[in-house]
Design a protein around this motif. Structure first.
Motif, PDB file in Angstrom:
ATOM      1  N   PRO A 164       0.822  -1.214   0.000  1.00  0.00           N
ATOM      2  CA  PRO A 164       0.000   0.000   0.000  1.00  0.00           C
ATOM      3  C   PRO A 164       0.856   1.264   0.000  1.00  0.00           C
ATOM      4  O   PRO A 164       1.913   1.318   0.629  1.00  0.00           O
ATOM      5  N   ALA A 165       0.381   2.271  -0.721  1.00  0.00           N
ATOM      6  CA  ALA A 165       1.089   3.549  -0.786  1.00  0.00           C
ATOM      7  C   ALA A 165       0.495   4.526   0.220  1.00  0.00           C
ATOM      8  O   ALA A 165      -0.725   4.586   0.376  1.00  0.00           O
ATOM      9  N   PRO A 166       1.309   5.308   0.900  1.00  0.00           N
ATOM     10  CA  PRO A 166       0.795   6.265   1.889  1.00  0.00           C
ATOM     11  C   PRO A 166       0.138   7.487   1.260  1.00  0.00           C
ATOM     12  O   PRO A 166      -0.571   8.233   1.943  1.00  0.00           O
ATOM     13  N   SER A 167       0.373   7.725  -0.026  1.00  0.00           N
ATOM     14  CA  SER A 167      -0.233   8.868  -0.714  1.00  0.00           C
ATOM     15  C   SER A 167      -0.382   8.535  -2.196  1.00  0.00           C
ATOM     16  O   SER A 167       0.170   7.550  -2.695  1.00  0.00           O
ATOM     17  N   MET A 168      -1.119   9.381  -2.907  1.00  0.00           N
ATOM     18  CA  MET A 168      -1.445   9.098  -4.308  1.00  0.00           C
ATOM     19  C   MET A 168      -0.439   9.718  -5.285  1.00  0.00           C
ATOM     20  O   MET A 168      -0.626   9.667  -6.491  1.00  0.00           O
TER      21      MET A 168
END
Length: 203
Positions: A164-168
């Protein structure tokens, strides 16, 4: 006088139209999950990492993202400091070395013959963005362990890893891909350990 004023006006007009291009940010993959190492190697065998093969799009320093509409694009002002294959080889090589599975872990540039050869093909390495404000790093790579003397495959395994990425944005994508690459390093080392045991090379 009129000509001079006109030139000044044109110069100021052109200067006002000049846009400032944002600086390009370079990123790299870092080894964040070292394996506990023992004092002595578990075998006298040596391993050479041949260098990851990749399609043309992944043989550059471009940082790619994939939208939920399956549109692959690259970030304009974010780049890798090296190609994904080179950075992944470095992380995986460090993990294997720290595990002490082999007497020596050799780079592809080494002129020394090795007992085993590790080949790999990178299929995907990008920031995958979804419509529900979620995004993740996605890595797809296949490893083949080869006996270079007999030219026979000892074992092979495909790894498909998401994180999962913490931001887009690009920074979030890099963070997720770094986590995915480090997970790959751990899983690939564990796979090699199992393969070595199955072949009776270590206890």
């Amino acid at each position: 006088m009129i000509r001079t004023l006109l030139l000044i006006f044109l110069a100021s007009l052109l200067g006002g139209c000049t846009t400032i291009t944002p600086p390009i940010t370079g990123y790299t993959l870092t080894h964040t999950a070292p394996n506990p190492s023992s004092d002595a190697a578990k075998t006298t065998l040596t391993l050479k990492i041949s260098g990851t093969k990749a399609p043309a799009s992944l043989s550059s320093s471009q940082l790619f993202y994939l939208s939920n509409h399956q549109e692959m694009r690259s970030y304009l002002y974010s780049r890798w400091n090296d190609t994904p294959g080179v950075m992944i080889d470095r992380l995986v090589g460090e993990s294997i070395y720290e595990s002490r599975l082999f007497f020596a872990v050799l780079p592809k540039t080494s002129s020394v013959n090795s007992d085993l050869l590790l080949e790999s093909t990178l299929s995907s390495f990008h920031h995958r963005i979804h419509d529900d404000n979620r995004s993740e790093g996605y890595l797809d790579i296949t490893y083949i362990l080869i006996n270079p003397k007999t030219k026979q495959t000892v074992a092979s395994k495909r790894f498909r890893i998401t994180a999962p990425a913490p931001s887009m944005d690009a920074r979030g994508g890099v963070s997720a891909l770094n986590r995915a690459a480090n997970e790959l390093a751990v899983e690939c080392t564990a796979w090699l350990h199992t393969t070595m045991k199955e072949n009776g090379w270590i206890k």
